[in-house]
Design an enzyme around this catalytic site. Structure first.
Site, PDB file in Angstrom:
ATOM      1  CD1 TRP A 161      -2.979   1.446   0.928  1.00 31.46           C
ATOM      2  CD2 TRP A 161      -1.382   2.393   2.162  1.00 31.46           C
ATOM      3  NE1 TRP A 161      -3.424   2.683   1.308  1.00 31.46           N
ATOM      4  CE2 TRP A 161      -2.464   3.296   2.058  1.00 31.46           C
ATOM      5  CE3 TRP A 161      -0.264   2.773   2.895  1.00 31.46           C
ATOM      6  CZ2 TRP A 161      -2.454   4.548   2.668  1.00 31.46           C
ATOM      7  CZ3 TRP A 161      -0.253   4.020   3.488  1.00 31.46           C
ATOM      8  CH2 TRP A 161      -1.331   4.895   3.378  1.00 31.46           C
ATOM      9  CG  HIS A 162       3.421   2.212   3.255  1.00 29.19           C
ATOM     10  ND1 HIS A 162       2.868   1.138   3.906  1.00 29.19           N
ATOM     11  CD2 HIS A 162       3.312   3.259   4.106  1.00 29.19           C
ATOM     12  CE1 HIS A 162       2.448   1.527   5.100  1.00 29.19           C
ATOM     13  NE2 HIS A 162       2.695   2.802   5.244  1.00 29.19           N
ATOM     14  N   GLY A 163       3.791   1.697  -1.368  1.00 29.50           N
ATOM     15  CA  GLY A 163       4.434   2.027  -2.636  1.00 29.50           C
ATOM     16  C   GLY A 163       4.708   0.806  -3.472  1.00 29.50           C
ATOM     17  CG  PHE A 192       3.285   6.292   1.176  1.00 27.51           C
ATOM     18  CD1 PHE A 192       4.279   5.900   0.279  1.00 27.51           C
ATOM     19  CD2 PHE A 192       3.649   6.622   2.450  1.00 27.51           C
ATOM     20  CE1 PHE A 192       5.595   5.820   0.680  1.00 27.51           C
ATOM     21  CE2 PHE A 192       4.963   6.540   2.874  1.00 27.51           C
ATOM     22  CZ  PHE A 192       5.935   6.150   1.986  1.00 27.51           C
TER      23      PHE A 192
END
Lengths: 293, 478
Positions: free
Chosen positions: B325-327, B478
């Site tokens: 989800w962060h990247g 993000f």
């Protein structure tokens, strides 16, 4: 709601009144005591960025002081010149570095160079405050506070001597020129057009202010271009630089040393000469000065 | 628009006064102003991507109403999946398209096939991961009949785009935030003052702690091979504080700003570096995301019920997806997996809920055991942060290799004394306020007014003195 608004306004008013009062008071003290005095025999100075700072070895040139500072833009050059002329009536000639890179937009960002605003804060005029406050209000407020701290430190330490902290000859021993030349691709035929670049919007106005100040004080102002390598990409701006110079500063004498004979080993990198190059140049410059006198 | 910019410093009071003076007697006008302000706030960055928010709002609003009318389960499921596909479709395209493409190309070339597919030059819309999850929570809750769908499109648009938390969270649940748009907000002095205090602390965390740590972190992470193990350790520790200061600082400003407008957002960070184990850390770090994954992914997957294999699978899924989800980078996936590895032993031995209260809740100092546990937990998270911060796996491995060698016990090449002093003060204040919602929530409230004011002025002056030039927040990407 009313109480909240009142309290918030009171909080911020007190903060800004405190900041302004501290700036005003400390600036006043420093302004009255700042020492920009040069040796009485010094009647020529050079101002500008790292190029003249590493080029003019003032120990080899008579009656001359190098006050150029790496990274300096005309904004600080003007503040320096103003204070120097106030306290040194013997100055009759001022050399100012002028080259293609100093007319580009990039120079405007140097107004925010680290430590410069706090260092020169006591000598700002209203227009200078206005320029900085309107171009980046947040950073300006930060710098004001840093300026107050710097001023207080100066007052506390009774340190009003400026000459040693505003520039000087830069003795550069290193040479990375060969490593750099191996990697750069330089096209001697390429010439940028005005449409390819962005010119300085703010900083260049301060060069104009320097010119006006020189005229006002009856000082001989001379633009100089320090030597640079034949593969330095500033040469790709030559046509537009010359056109710009003639259009805006056509009446100012221009000593162009870009093609001064410097060997590769006398360069630090394509745009700066090292101490060997500086020695060669300064000895030559001294001879020329003596000839002209 | 950045919270730490002059634009926001002008924008906020204007909206604040319009909100409380012009629209105070009319709920719809209050909500409409919030929608408009939020669109201006978001459009300040890139107005083109406003269309995504508007589209997402309309889709979920319509789906919400249809879910209420529809009683057939199959149709309700189809509606829910439409919402999921639309929202995750946008997210997948803007955030993960090039990542998957690259990995397909690599996988195919491994088997001797060369794929010639074009990469797209995609700009990631700011905050898409946050508002996507927020709108998804609405559709899922309506589907689960935990929430009545709203008929008020303005209230719903305000919920989706609420500017304080639009671009970097906290990810609010519809069940908490949406109902607040149904009631006319009335100005509460204490709440507004508390909001300002939280904003002040958020700015301190971001502009003093995070941005100063960033200068060291960037130097060390850019060329890890040039530094000794001790400097790399310092760089990793500084990154731990940078990411905390940056993200929790943003959350504080978001929550504080919401309070100025009469809203209550959920706490997003609860002093995570005072955690005594990883399970506690994850109950205290980015709470809105962790609980989102817990409620909408982990529990539906079976959670910690079922066979051991299933539990392990679920834990890995939730942590890896959380990392992803962060990247779109393998470094985030490894970061997630590493946290799963840290967490699993606690879960499997049923020790994942041994620290539910705050450390040293009834004493001034932690016990020696708690202190060591906190240090150990901080060490583990810091090692994981190296993967989070590294540009790629190569850099992360280079960093880890450089970290664990003899030079770990040498004197670091970089010794940023100023920042270390600031960090000490920061940790001390955070420790004092660990029982509250944010560190300075109650600090100084019993002091005499001039002393309290002096404290706030000192914080403001430190922000001015030590802050670097305006910088964006890490979590915007993000």
């Amino acid at each position: 709601m009313k109480a909240f608004t009142k309290k918030t306004i009171f909080f911020f008013s007190l903060l800004y009144i405190g900041i302004l009062a501290s700036v005003g008071l400390s600036n006043g003290v420093i302004n009255s005591k700042a020492n920009f005095k040069l040796e009485p025999n010094i009647n020529k100075i050079v101002l500008g960025n790292s190029h003249p700072a590493g080029t003019f070895n003032d120990s080899l040139i008579s009656n001359f002081k190098n006050l150029a500072d790496p990274g300096d833009c005309y904004f600080y050059g003007y503040l320096k010149l103003k204070e120097l002329l106030k306290q040194n009536p013997q100055i009759d000639t001022v050399f100012i570095e002028f080259n293609p890179k100093t007319i580009l937009k990039w120079e405007d960002s140097k107004l925010w160079r680290k430590h410069q605003i706090p260092n020169y804060l006591p000598f700002f005029e209203w227009q200078d405050h206005y320029l900085l406050a309107t171009s980046n209000a947040l950073a300006y407020q930060q710098e004001l506070i840093k300026g107050i701290v710097k001023n207080i430190k100066r007052i506390k330490e009774n340190q009003y001597q400026y000459i040693d902290s505003i520039g000087g000859f830069r003795h550069v021993t290193a040479s990375r020129i060969h490593a750099i030349l191996d990697t750069i691709t330089y096209n001697p035929k390429k010439q940028y057009k005005m449409s390819d670049i962005q010119l300085s919007e703010y900083d260049i106005k301060y060069l104009k202010k320097m010119v006006a100040l020189g005229k006002d004080k009856n000082i001989q102002l001379i633009f100089v271009r320090s030597p640079y390598h034949k593969k330095f990409d500033a040469r790709n701006y030559e046509d537009l630089f010359q056109a710009y110079r003639k259009a805006h500063f056509g009446t100012i004498p221009f000593l162009d040393f870009k093609d001064f004979n410097v060997d590769d080993l006398e360069f630090k990198d394509p745009e700066h000469i090292n101490y060997k190059g500086a020695r060669k140049f300064s000895v030559w410059f001294e001879k020329q000065s003596l000839k002209n006198e | 628009m950045l919270f730490n910019s002059i634009d926001f410093a002008i924008f906020l009071p204007i909206i604040f006064f319009l909100y409380w003076i012009v629209t105070k007697n009319n709920l719809r006008l209050q909500n409409l102003l919030i929608v408009l302000a939020s669109y201006v706030f978001y459009g300040w960055w890139d107005w083109r991507f406003l269309s995504l928010i508007v589209f997402s709002t309309l889709v979920d609003y319509t789906i919400g109403l249809s879910l209420q009318k529809e009683s057939r389960q199959i149709k309700r499921k189809a509606l829910l999946w439409t919402s999921i596909l639309v929202n995750l479709g946008f997210l997948g395209f803007f955030k993960y398209y090039n990542f998957f493409l690259e990995n397909f190309i690599t996988a195919f070339s491994f088997f001797g096939h060369k794929l010639n597919v074009r990469h797209l030059n995609i700009i990631l819309p700011v905050g898409i991961s946050f508002y996507t999850f927020q709108t998804l929570s609405y559709s899922i809750d309506v589907y689960r009949k935990k929430l009545e769908p709203t008929k008020d499109i303005i209230a719903f648009a305000a919920f989706v785009s609420f500017f304080p938390q639009l671009v970097a969270g906290p990810i609010e649940r519809a069940t908490n935030l949406l109902p607040q748009f149904y009631i006319r907000r009335q100005f509460q002095h204490a709440k507004a003052v508390d909001g300002l205090r939280q904003i002040l602390w958020g700015l301190f965390k971001k502009m003093v702690i995070a941005d100063n740590c960033a200068a060291v972190v960037n130097t060390v992470f850019n060329e890890p091979q040039d530094f000794s193990g001790s400097t790399l350790a310092l760089g990793a520790i500084f990154f731990a504080f940078q990411i905390y200061g940056d993200f929790s600082g943003y959350s504080d400003i978001a929550i504080g700003t919401s309070r100025l407008f009469g809203f209550n957002l959920k706490q997003n960070f609860a002093f995570p570096y005072f955690s005594r184990d990883i399970a506690e850390f994850w109950r205290r770090w980015h709470i809105s995301l962790s609980t989102w994954f817990r409620d909408y992914l982990y529990i539906p997957l079976g959670g910690s019920r079922g066979s051991r294999i299933k539990v392990i699978r679920n834990v890995f899924i939730i942590f890896i997806i959380s990392g992803f989800w962060h990247g779109a980078n393998w470094t985030f996936i490894i970061w997630g997996a590493l946290n799963a590895i840290y967490f699993l032993p606690l879960l499997l031995t049923h020790r994942n809920r041994s620290h539910l209260d705050v450390v040293a809740s009834h004493s001034r100092w932690p016990s020696f055991k708690s202190f060591l546990s906190m240090l150990g937990t901080f060490g583990l998270t810091t090692i994981a942060w190296i993967f989070f911060r590294a540009e790629n796996m190569h850099q992360a491995i280079l960093y880890i290799k450089g970290l664990f060698n003899k030079s770990l016990f040498s004197i670091p090449e970089i010794r940023p004394t100023n920042i270390l002093v600031l960090l000490m003060i920061f940790i001390w204040i955070e420790w004092l306020g660990r029982r509250d919602l944010y560190a300075i929530e109650t600090l100084g409230l019993k002091w005499k007014r001039p002393l309290r004011l002096a404290f706030y002025y000192i914080v403001v002056i430190i922000i001015f003195l030590f802050s670097k030039n305006e910088k964006t927040f890490i979590y915007f990407q993000f």
